[in-house]
Scaffold this motif. Structure first.
Motif, mmCIF file in Angstrom:
data_model
loop_
_atom_site.group_PDB
_atom_site.id
_atom_site.type_symbol
_atom_site.label_atom_id
_atom_site.label_comp_id
_atom_site.label_asym_id
_atom_site.label_seq_id
_atom_site.Cartn_x
_atom_site.Cartn_y
_atom_site.Cartn_z
ATOM 1 N N ALA A 111 41.965 -23.709 -64.057
ATOM 2 C CA ALA A 111 40.516 -23.763 -64.310
ATOM 3 C C ALA A 111 39.990 -22.386 -64.704
ATOM 4 O O ALA A 111 39.053 -22.277 -65.504
ATOM 5 N N GLN A 112 40.599 -21.332 -64.152
ATOM 6 C CA GLN A 112 40.212 -19.971 -64.562
ATOM 7 C C GLN A 112 40.607 -19.728 -66.022
ATOM 8 O O GLN A 112 39.829 -19.193 -66.813
ATOM 9 N N LEU A 113 41.818 -20.110 -66.360
ATOM 10 C CA LEU A 113 42.296 -19.914 -67.732
ATOM 11 C C LEU A 113 41.439 -20.697 -68.725
ATOM 12 O O LEU A 113 41.109 -20.208 -69.809
ATOM 13 N N ASN A 114 41.078 -21.916 -68.350
ATOM 14 C CA ASN A 114 40.284 -22.754 -69.255
ATOM 15 C C ASN A 114 38.813 -22.333 -69.309
ATOM 16 O O ASN A 114 38.045 -22.890 -70.084
ATOM 17 N N ALA A 115 38.425 -21.385 -68.466
ATOM 18 C CA ALA A 115 37.035 -20.895 -68.504
ATOM 19 C C ALA A 115 36.890 -19.704 -69.454
ATOM 20 O O ALA A 115 35.784 -19.256 -69.745
ATOM 21 N N ILE A 116 38.016 -19.178 -69.942
ATOM 22 C CA ILE A 116 37.966 -18.040 -70.875
ATOM 23 C C ILE A 116 37.468 -18.546 -72.236
ATOM 24 O O ILE A 116 37.915 -19.580 -72.717
ATOM 25 N N HIS A 117 36.519 -17.848 -72.813
ATOM 26 C CA HIS A 117 35.954 -18.324 -74.076
ATOM 27 C C HIS A 117 35.731 -17.182 -75.043
ATOM 28 O O HIS A 117 35.552 -16.033 -74.630
ATOM 29 N N GLY A 118 35.774 -17.508 -76.338
ATOM 30 C CA GLY A 118 35.482 -16.492 -77.338
ATOM 31 C C GLY A 118 36.223 -16.717 -78.639
ATOM 32 O O GLY A 118 36.879 -17.733 -78.839
ATOM 33 N N LEU A 119 36.073 -15.717 -79.521
ATOM 34 C CA LEU A 119 36.827 -15.669 -80.773
ATOM 35 C C LEU A 119 38.016 -14.734 -80.568
ATOM 36 O O LEU A 119 37.857 -13.643 -80.024
ATOM 37 N N PHE A 120 39.185 -15.184 -80.982
ATOM 38 C CA PHE A 120 40.411 -14.411 -80.777
ATOM 39 C C PHE A 120 41.167 -14.266 -82.098
ATOM 40 O O PHE A 120 41.247 -15.230 -82.867
ATOM 41 N N GLU A 121 41.711 -13.077 -82.315
ATOM 42 C CA GLU A 121 42.611 -12.901 -83.456
ATOM 43 C C GLU A 121 44.025 -13.242 -82.990
ATOM 44 O O GLU A 121 44.546 -12.628 -82.052
ATOM 45 N N VAL A 122 44.623 -14.229 -83.636
ATOM 46 C CA VAL A 122 46.006 -14.603 -83.299
ATOM 47 C C VAL A 122 46.950 -13.630 -83.989
ATOM 48 O O VAL A 122 47.864 -13.078 -83.390
ATOM 49 N N THR A 123 46.718 -13.433 -85.266
ATOM 50 C CA THR A 123 47.424 -12.435 -86.067
ATOM 51 C C THR A 123 46.558 -12.228 -87.301
ATOM 52 O O THR A 123 45.541 -12.892 -87.463
ATOM 53 N N ASP A 124 46.947 -11.308 -88.179
ATOM 54 C CA ASP A 124 46.166 -11.053 -89.377
ATOM 55 C C ASP A 124 45.872 -12.365 -90.121
ATOM 56 O O ASP A 124 46.791 -13.133 -90.398
ATOM 57 N N ARG A 125 44.608 -12.650 -90.369
ATOM 58 C CA ARG A 125 44.125 -13.835 -91.104
ATOM 59 C C ARG A 125 44.159 -15.140 -90.307
ATOM 60 O O ARG A 125 43.826 -16.192 -90.847
ATOM 61 N N VAL A 126 44.578 -15.092 -89.054
ATOM 62 C CA VAL A 126 44.605 -16.307 -88.224
ATOM 63 C C VAL A 126 43.771 -16.085 -86.963
ATOM 64 O O VAL A 126 44.064 -15.174 -86.179
ATOM 65 N N TYR A 127 42.753 -16.914 -86.784
ATOM 66 C CA TYR A 127 41.813 -16.760 -85.670
ATOM 67 C C TYR A 127 41.675 -18.080 -84.913
ATOM 68 O O TYR A 127 41.938 -19.154 -85.459
#
Ligand SMILES: [Zn+2]
Length: 668
Positions: A111-127
């Motif tokens: 439940a803690q992990l699933n509460a994390i929110h936002g925009l994330f860069e996975v790698t260059d050009r992938v978000y």
């Protein structure tokens, strides 16, 4: 805990195409019985589990935060209604590092992990945008436009996710949308990202795996009402968030409020390992039909070395059978698809993402995750079949099976959504069905009659309750729940039985590692204490889905709605003639069964109905009636028009809020 939020969530029902639940409005806060405290046996069980798991390993938290760019406070999506569509604020309580004593500590961590929110860069050009809905939105930056993979459950959450992206990245237009599979938390927000006009004008292409549309609307047209009601138990949408209430949905935090939308794909991926270049981005699609969804595909990006496993590899045991009800899934096939992905892409992937949960980076770690997921599904499938062939029945198999230690100690193969037990029973169901071959179980009395006789044989309700209280004190909650279920079905007004049954379910909920099981137990407890929630629940069809339903699917649904009692002894033949699709049907009512043949008109029909499908949809949505449509010239009826009225009068209209944990009061 405050009860003011009771019944306030508008549940879209699901990660699983059940967005039909649309439960609107809030019930009164008055007269609700509050949850109780965890009992000593629950405290002991949760403490015991905490000792066995590797909580010191914080890799998942690092993975979930890697590439974090930014977010909005509480991931708040206000929407236009009286309550926010999405608000992570209600889950602030999970931020405390010590788990609440009324929550399984392993679930607390999830439940803690699933509460994390936002925009994330996975790698260059992938978000990715995560934590703004049950599912993730993946955004690929093409040379000139964006490629969006999955559009969340509702237009509001999808729009908010895209806006968050634009706050931090160049404002390229959306050029391509890809639906990974046919579940509503992956397509329902499409109209928050693009409009129908943009698709019609050819500005945006929309790709989906073969069979997407039929699968997307199929199950919730035919069995939608009952699945919606059952989904309330799986997702706990009516439970107030809190340590003694809703903490998570396992696969994500929760379902957002609001209805889903649907725009039909402009192109289908119908060949596995289809390679395309879209706006400078090379993409390999691998079809995986019949895995987590009937229509689904994995996506590999060679130039980014990113593998998107859609919903086939997540950080949980997924469902071979979801407790909201669905056709059972094939664990062997699911495992084989992961194995093939591992063989084909494993040595070429630096990061694996999915449309739920967080990515895993590092080629060796990608392989490790895929191997464990592959083996987890294979283990459940094969070991269940082994025990079946040794004569064990579903409950015995579920009780016997234990994950190998190497998987039991792995966070990603623990049961936060599906569970080993329910999936073992699913394998039995897939191969052998509901009957366990013991003739004592071939035709037993139904619940109420069986409960009355059982309680009578056991010396009456009072005697049963007295013994159950003693067992409750010993922590035997599973049995107490079973025994009190018998008393409640024999005597639904028996307050003591309802309360003791609720208490037992609640303790089971506080101990459950699976969010779905916790939700089911706590909703059951809530309904035993307070009755069926008095929330208006609107129907299971909306304009977007209705348009996606083929004429055949529509007539199948009419057959499902036919009330056999009202149809007893009636016969009729109707010709249907659709002016838009030019499709013709002959519909026959006979023997209380509604059948049809396509491509024909009968010479002996009682009546011929000529109309556009849109008019039929408008009648179904109660935007007009047949008589009004006839007057308006939208429907032409030749022959005996009363026959159509007769047919409509024989159709049931389903209501979502039926009894589950007590006998039905509705007639049939
Ligand atoms: Zn999903």
């Amino acid at each position: 805990m405050s009860r003011t939020q009771y019944g306030s969530r508008r549940s879209i029902g699901s990660a699983a195409a059940l967005a039909l639940t649309i439960v609107t409005g809030a019930t009164s806060a008055h007269g609700q019985v509050a949850p109780k405290a965890p009992e000593p046996a629950t405290l002991a069980a949760n403490a015991e589990l905490a000792k066995t798991l590797p909580f010191a390993n914080r890799e998942d938290f690092e993975d979930a935060m890697r590439g974090f760019i930014g977010t909005t406070p509480d991931a708040l999506v206000p929407g236009t209604g009286p309550r926010p569509v999405w608000n992570m604020k209600a889950y602030d309580f999970v931020k405390q590092s010590e788990p609440a004593d009324s929550v399984n500590p392993s679930l607390w961590r999830q439940a803690q992990l699933n509460a994390i929110h936002g925009l994330f860069e996975v790698t260059d050009r992938v978000y990715q945008v995560r934590g703004f809905d049950m599912a993730n939105m993946t955004i690929i930056e093409g040379d000139t436009a964006l490629i969006i993979i999955d559009t969340l459950s509702t237009p509001d959450t999808a729009r908010a996710a895209l806006e968050l992206y634009y706050q931090h990245r160049p404002k390229k237009p959306v050029g391509t949308v890809i639906y990974t599979h046919s579940h509503a938390d992956h397509f329902g927000g499409i109209k928050g990202v693009i409009s129908e006009a943009e698709v019609a004008a050819g500005k945006v292409q929309l790709l989906a795996p073969a069979g997407f549309m039929e699968a997307a609307v199929g199950e919730f047209i035919i069995a939608g009402t009952v699945m919606s009601r059952r989904a309330q138990f799986q997702f706990g949408g009516l439970l107030p968030p809190g340590p003694r209430g809703h903490v998570d949905a396992g696969l994500g935090k929760a379902g957002p409020r609001g209805a889903f939308t649907l725009i039909a794909p402009t192109g289908a991926i119908d060949q596995s390992m289809d390679r395309r270049v879209i706006d400078g981005v090379e993409i390999v699609f691998k079809l995986v039909p019949g895995s987590e969804a009937p229509s689904e595909m994995l996506i590999y990006f060679p130039q980014f070395r990113v593998l998107d496993m859609a919903e086939d590899v997540t950080h949980t045991i997924h469902n071979l059978y979801p407790i909201r009800g669905a056709e059972v899934r094939d664990g062997n096939l699911w495992s084989r698809y992961i194995s093939e992905a591992l063989e084909t892409f494993g040595d070429k992937s630096d990061v694996v993402i999915a449309q739920h949960h967080w990515p895993v980076a590092g080629q060796a770690r990608v392989v490790n995750l895929l191997k464990k997921q592959r083996d987890m599904y294979k283990f459940i499938n094969d070991q269940s079949l082994r025990l079946m062939n040794e004569g064990y029945t579903p409950a015995e198999i579920a009780e016997t099976l234990r994950m190998p230690a190497s998987l039991e100690q792995e966070w990603s193969t623990r049961g936060y959504y599906g569970t080993l037990r329910q999936n073992a029973k699913a394998v039995y169901q897939k191969y052998l069905g509901w009957y366990d071959a013991n003739p004592a179980n071939l035709d037993p009395l139904p619940p109420v009659e069986s409960a009355r006789k059982s309680v009578e044989y056991m010396g009456g309700a009072e005697a049963v309750i007295a013994r159950a209280r003693a067992d409750f004190a010993k922590g035997e909650y599973r049995w107490v729940a079973t025994a009190m279920n018998q008393v409640v079905f024999a005597e639904p007004a028996n307050r003591a039985a309802r309360e003791l049954g609720a208490d037992a379910l609640e303790q089971l909920g506080f101990q459950a590692e699976s969010a779905a099981w916790r939700n089911a137990y706590l909703v059951g407890a809530m309904e035993l204490r307070n009755g069926v929630p008095k929330v208006p629940a609107v129907g299971t069809v909306n304009p977007d889905t209705l348009r996606a339903v083929s004429n055949e699917q529509y007539f199948d649904f009419l057959g499902v709605r036919l009330n056999a009692g009202k149809a007893e002894g009636k016969t009729m033949v109707l010709n249907w003639n659709f002016t838009d699709s030019k499709q013709q049907f002959v519909m026959t009512l006979e023997h209380s069964a509604l059948t049809y043949v396509t491509g024909k008109q009968a010479a002996n029909a009682d009546a011929t109905v000529t109309l556009a499908r849109g008019t039929l949809n408008a009648v179904t949505l109660q935007q007009t009636t047949f008589p009004d449509a006839v007057k308006a010239g939208l429907v032409k009826i030749d022959g005996d028009g009363r026959k159509l009225d007769d047919l409509l009068a024989m159709l049931d209209t389903f209501k979502v809020m039926f009894e589950v944990v007590e006998p039905k009061t509705l007639g049939h």
